[in-house]
Design an enzyme around this catalytic site. Sequence first.
Site, short mmCIF file in Angstrom:
data_model
loop_
_atom_site.label_atom_id
_atom_site.label_comp_id
_atom_site.label_asym_id
_atom_site.label_seq_id
_atom_site.Cartn_x
_atom_site.Cartn_y
_atom_site.Cartn_z
N SER A 199 0.82 -1.30 0.15
CA SER A 199 -0.10 0.16 0.08
C SER A 199 0.95 1.39 0.05
CB SER A 199 -0.96 -0.02 1.32
OG SER A 199 -2.09 0.98 1.13
N ASP A 268 -17.67 -15.01 -13.52
CA ASP A 268 -16.89 -15.87 -12.62
C ASP A 268 -16.50 -17.23 -13.45
OD1 ASP A 268 -15.68 -17.32 -10.54
OD2 ASP A 268 -17.55 -17.63 -9.29
N ASP A 271 -13.00 -17.99 -16.32
CA ASP A 271 -11.52 -18.65 -15.99
C ASP A 271 -11.75 -20.25 -15.79
OD1 ASP A 271 -12.86 -19.01 -13.48
OD2 ASP A 271 -11.62 -17.38 -12.61
N ASP A 275 -16.13 -20.05 -8.77
CA ASP A 275 -15.70 -20.47 -7.40
C ASP A 275 -15.71 -19.11 -6.50
OD1 ASP A 275 -13.85 -18.95 -8.70
OD2 ASP A 275 -12.13 -20.45 -7.89
N ILE A 277 -14.38 -16.49 -7.25
CA ILE A 277 -13.07 -15.83 -7.71
C ILE A 277 -12.89 -15.53 -9.05
CG2 ILE A 277 -10.60 -16.01 -7.60
CD1 ILE A 277 -11.11 -17.93 -5.11
N ASP A 412 -8.85 -5.69 -4.83
CA ASP A 412 -8.64 -4.68 -3.57
C ASP A 412 -9.50 -3.52 -3.64
OD1 ASP A 412 -7.14 -2.30 -2.55
OD2 ASP A 412 -5.32 -3.34 -3.15
N HIS A 452 -7.14 -5.87 -0.03
CA HIS A 452 -5.84 -4.83 -0.01
C HIS A 452 -4.89 -5.28 0.84
CE1 HIS A 452 -3.98 -0.95 -0.47
NE2 HIS A 452 -4.00 -0.72 0.80
#
Length: 572
Positions: A199, A268, A271, A275, A277, A412, A452
Site C-alpha cells: 500500500s 466468474d 476462468d 468459485d 473468484i 483490492d 487490500h
Amino acid sequence: MKVLTPLLSALPLALASHPPSYPHDHDHTVSHPQAACARFGKSFHAPNVQVNLVQYVVAGTNLSLEQGYNLSTCTRPSQVVPVDLCRLVMNVATSNRSGITLEAWLPTEWSGRFLSTGNGGLSGCIQYEDLAYTAGFGFATVGANNGHNGTSGLPFLNNSDVVADFAYRSVHTGVLIGKQITKAYYGQAHKKSYYLGCSTGGRQAFKEIQDFPGDFDGIVAGAPAVAFNNLSSWSGSFLLKTGTPNSPTFLTPAKWALVHGDILKQCDSLDGIADGILEDPELCPYRPENLLCPSSTPNVTTCLTSPQVQTVRKVFTDLYGSDGQIVFPRMNYGSEIPDSHIYYNGIPFSYTEDWYRYAIYNDPSWSAANLSLADFSYAHAKNPSNIETWEGDLSAFKNRGGKVIQYHGQADSIITSTNSPRYYNFVADTMSLPSSEMDSFYRFFRISGMDHCSGGVGAWGIGQNAAVLAGEEQTPQNNLLLRIVDWVENGQGPETVRGVKYINDTLSLGKDFERDHCKYPLRNTCVDPANYKQPAAWKVQGILLSIVVKLKELHFAAMSKVLRQTGCLGSS
Ligand SMILES: *[C@@H]1O[C@H](CO)[C@@H](O)[C@H](O)[C@H]1NC(C)=O
Ligand SMILES: *[C@@H]1O[C@H](CO)[C@@H](O)[C@H](O)[C@H]1NC(C)=O
Ligand SMILES: *[C@@H]1O[C@H](CO)[C@@H](O)[C@H](O)[C@H]1NC(C)=O
Ligand SMILES: *[C@@H]1O[C@H](CO)[C@@H](O)[C@H](O)[C@H]1NC(C)=O
Ligand SMILES: *[C@@H]1O[C@H](CO)[C@@H](O)[C@H](O)[C@H]1NC(C)=O
Ligand SMILES: *[C@@H]1O[C@H](CO)[C@@H](O)[C@H](O)[C@H]1NC(C)=O
Ligand SMILES: *[C@@H]1O[C@H](CO)[C@@H](O)[C@H](O)[C@H]1NC(C)=O
Ligand SMILES: *[C@@H]1O[C@H](CO)[C@@H](O)[C@H](O)[C@H]1NC(C)=O
Ligand SMILES: *[C@@H]1O[C@H](CO)[C@@H](O)[C@H](O)[C@H]1NC(C)=O
C-alpha cells in the site's frame, strides 16, 4: 476480516541456517548478546540520532508498546517477538522541524541480511508486526514512523518537512542509519539489503527504486499507492458518483451485494470455474443494465433504478481530468461488498480529505464533498516532495542488479488493481523493454481474490506478512519474502507465486485450497473443475485450450514451455 493468529514460535529460520562467523566479534555480540546489546546502545552515536531505548528481548516476549505511541490510532498495543534480539528505539531529526522515530531489531542469530519495513495509509505507525515477521527470518530489520505519529494527516499542516518525510525521507533515512547500526553491531556490513511493504509501503518501495536505487538489492512491493495525488483524488471521487445516502444515485450495501452477485454471474466462469473468484477481472465485460428494475417495480432490493445503474457504470469507468488525461483507472471488479462500507458509503473518504486539507491546501476547513476536477489538477501540479512516485525509468536499479516483485490483489477495495499493470506497462514503455528484459529485474503478480494487501476470498497467503504462517514449511515457492532472497542471491526469479487460503481465514480450521498466481500478463485457466482447489487443476490442457495454446505458440514459441508448466495463459 478475522485476524489469524501467527504461530511465531514455529517460524523457521531456513535462511538463517548458516549464521555468519562474526570474524570481528570483538564485542562478543554472539557469545554475550545481552551485554553486547546494552553496551552497543550506550556507545552508538550518529549525527541527528538520539537513542531513547536499548533493550535485549528474548524470544517469545510479548512486548508492550503502550508507552509513547498513539494507540488510539495506531492500534498496536503489543507485539510478540519471535527470536532473541537487540532492540533500539531512536529519534532522528530530519530537519529543524521534523524527525522520525526509528526502531532497529537486531536478531542474535543474524542471516547477514538487512531489511526495511514500510508504512500504510497516511500513517504515522511503525509496523511492529512486520519487524517481528522479518526479524524472525534473521534479517537485521528497521521500521520508522514515517515522520509523524498516528493515522491522521494533521501533522502535515503547514509543515512541508513532515510531508517530505512521508514522501521519501523516512524510509531512506532509516535505511542509511539502519545499515550503519547493523555494521556497528555485528562488526561486519550486511551482505544483501531488502525491503517489504504494501500500500503506502508499496509506494515507498517504488520511491526507493526511483530515487535511491542503491538502497536495496531486493524488494517486495504490494498494492503500491503510486500516482499518489491522483489516487487521493480518485479515492475522493466515489462520493461524487454515489451521492449521499439519501440521493437517488446511492446504492445500499444490500444493492452492492446484488451487484457483486451479478458480476460473478456474468464473469466468474470465464476462468473455467465458478468459485467466487475472478482470476482475471480485466476479462469481465460487466453490464449492470441486467439488474435494471422493470418500470413497474421501482427501487426494490432485487434490482437497480436507472440512476443506480449509472452509478455502477461510473465506478467501473476510468477517471479523467480537465486536461483530458486519465487521473486514475477504474475500480476493479470483485470488491463491491467491502467497498459498500469504504468508498461507496456516501461520506467523504478520510485519507482524501486529510491529504487535501493538510498537504495540498493547508486549509483544515476544506471539504471532500466539494472535490472537483480543478482540485485534481491543483494536487497533481503541486505534487509535494514528488510524492506522485511515477517515474518510468528504473534503469539505475536494474543496472545495479536490483530485483523487485510487485503483487496486487485483484479484488483490492482501497487501491484498484487496475493501476498496477498501468505502472508496469509505463515502465516497460519508458525503458523500451520486452517482457524477457522486464523479467530480468521486475516481475508483477496478480493475486486473484485478494483484498487490500491481505484478506479476501482468494488464496491470499503468499508470505507477504506473518498472517498466514502455518506450521508448514515456508519456502521460496509459497513465501514472497523467501522468494525475493532466492532471486537476489541464487538468481531464481519466480514464474508463479503459490497462495494459500485457510478455512474462514483461521489456521486451526486447516487449509481450504492453494493456487499458483500468474506473472503478468499471463493468466490462470481451470481445466479440471472437479479439483479446482488443487494448483494442478489449473494447467493448460484439453482440446479447446490446446488450440488456444497452439495459436499462442505461433506468437510465443519460446514462452509456450512456461505456459504448460505454470498453467498461466498469455492474455494478449
Ligand atoms: C500480549 O499482551 C497483550 C496485552 O498487553 C494481550 O492483549 C495479548 O493477547 C498478548 N498476546 C499474546 C500472544 O499473548
Ligand atoms: C512520536 O512518538 C515518539 C514516542 O513517544 C516520540 O518520541 C516522538 O517525538 C513522536 N514524534 C512526533 C513527530 O511527535
Ligand atoms: C491520539 O489521536 C487521537 C485521535 O486522532 C487524538 O485525539 C489524540 O489527541 C492523540 N493523542 C496524542 C497523545 O497524541
Ligand atoms: C530551520 O532552518 C532554516 C534553514 O534551513 C531556517 O531558515 C529556519 O529559520 C529554521 N527554523 C527554525 C524554527 O529554527
Ligand atoms: C498555515 O500557514 C498559513 C500561511 O502562512 C497561515 O495563514 C495559517 O494560519 C497557518 N495555519 C495553521 C493552522 O497554522
Ligand atoms: C430505495 O429503497 C430504500 C429501502 O429499500 C430506501 O432507503 C431508499 O431511500 C430508496 N431510494 C429511493 C431513491 O427511493
Ligand atoms: C494525474 O492526473 C492528471 C490530471 O489531473 C494527469 O494530467 C496526469 O497525467 C495524471 N498522472 C498519472 C500518473 O496518472
Ligand atoms: C460544498 O458542497 C456543499 C454540498 O455538497 C454545498 O452546500 C456547499 O455550498 C459547497 N461549498 C462550496 C464552497 O462550494
Ligand atoms: C465458517 O464461517 C461460516 C460463516 O461465518 C460458518 O457458517 C461456518 O460454519 C464456518 N466454518 C467452520 C468450519 O467453522
